[in-house]
Scaffold this motif. Structure first.
Motif, PDB file in Angstrom:
ATOM      1  N   CYS A  26       0.821  -1.226  -0.039  1.00  0.00           N
ATOM      2  CA  CYS A  26      -0.011  -0.131  -0.025  1.00  0.00           C
ATOM      3  C   CYS A  26       0.994   1.140  -0.015  1.00  0.00           C
ATOM      4  CB  CYS A  26      -0.859  -0.057   1.116  1.00  0.00           C
ATOM      5  SG  CYS A  26      -0.134   0.412   2.914  1.00  0.00           S
ATOM      6  N   GLU A  27       1.987   1.237   0.155  1.00  0.00           N
ATOM      7  CA  GLU A  27       3.006   2.268   0.773  1.00  0.00           C
ATOM      8  C   GLU A  27       2.478   3.308   1.624  1.00  0.00           C
ATOM      9  OE1 GLU A  27       3.897   3.587  -3.640  1.00  0.00           O
ATOM     10  OE2 GLU A  27       4.812   1.565  -4.077  1.00  0.00           O
ATOM     11  N   ASP A  32       5.486  -3.497  10.971  1.00  0.00           N
ATOM     12  CA  ASP A  32       5.776  -3.626  12.388  1.00  0.00           C
ATOM     13  C   ASP A  32       5.697  -5.183  12.807  1.00  0.00           C
ATOM     14  OD1 ASP A  32       5.738  -2.782  14.907  1.00  0.00           O
ATOM     15  OD2 ASP A  32       3.543  -3.136  15.319  1.00  0.00           O
ATOM     16  N   LEU A  33       6.564  -5.656  13.798  1.00  0.00           N
ATOM     17  CA  LEU A  33       6.814  -6.904  13.980  1.00  0.00           C
ATOM     18  C   LEU A  33       5.480  -7.387  14.851  1.00  0.00           C
ATOM     19  CD1 LEU A  33      10.383  -7.578  14.879  1.00  0.00           C
ATOM     20  CD2 LEU A  33       9.208  -7.489  12.667  1.00  0.00           C
ATOM     21  N   ARG A  34       4.662  -8.438  14.563  1.00  0.00           N
ATOM     22  CA  ARG A  34       3.435  -8.710  15.429  1.00  0.00           C
ATOM     23  C   ARG A  34       3.242  -9.997  14.850  1.00  0.00           C
ATOM     24  NH1 ARG A  34      -0.804  -4.461  13.065  1.00  0.00           N
ATOM     25  NH2 ARG A  34       0.681  -3.051  13.744  1.00  0.00           N
ATOM     26  N   SER A  35       2.115 -10.733  15.421  1.00  0.00           N
ATOM     27  CA  SER A  35       1.515 -12.029  15.082  1.00  0.00           C
ATOM     28  C   SER A  35       0.717 -11.949  14.105  1.00  0.00           C
ATOM     29  CB  SER A  35       0.936 -12.608  16.183  1.00  0.00           C
ATOM     30  OG  SER A  35       0.384 -13.847  15.724  1.00  0.00           O
ATOM     31  N   THR A  45       1.221  -1.471   9.088  1.00  0.00           N
ATOM     32  CA  THR A  45       0.447  -0.921  10.426  1.00  0.00           C
ATOM     33  C   THR A  45      -0.674  -0.315   9.610  1.00  0.00           C
ATOM     34  OG1 THR A  45       1.670   1.092   9.894  1.00  0.00           O
ATOM     35  CG2 THR A  45       2.449  -0.446  11.701  1.00  0.00           C
ATOM     36  N   GLU A  46      -0.736  -0.027   8.146  1.00  0.00           N
ATOM     37  CA  GLU A  46      -1.722   0.573   7.617  1.00  0.00           C
ATOM     38  C   GLU A  46      -2.845  -0.459   6.983  1.00  0.00           C
ATOM     39  OE1 GLU A  46      -4.137   3.911   6.570  1.00  0.00           O
ATOM     40  OE2 GLU A  46      -2.336   3.989   7.583  1.00  0.00           O
TER      41      GLU A  46
END
Length: 55
Positions: A26-27, A32-35, A45-46
């Motif tokens: 999506c740029e 982010d590091l997550r499950s 994150t977006e």
């Protein structure tokens, strides 16, 4: 067993390298590091799309 441990560490290092980079889908967001579906992943994150995941 040692080979499996090395592969896990390599996957974690790859995810750490991706953390904070711009999402290629999506740029608009950053990774982010997550499950993601129970796996460790670098997720936008977006838009929520995983760039990579380790299972």
């Amino acid at each position: 067993m040692q080979e499996g441990v090395t592969q896990i560490r390599g996957g974690e290092a790859m995810l750490e390298t991706l953390e904070g980079t711009v999402c290629s889908y999506c740029e608009l967001g950053r990774l982010d590091l997550r499950s993601y579906k129970g796996n460790d992943a670098a997720v936008c994150t977006e838009c929520g799309v995983p760039a990579a995941q380790v299972w």
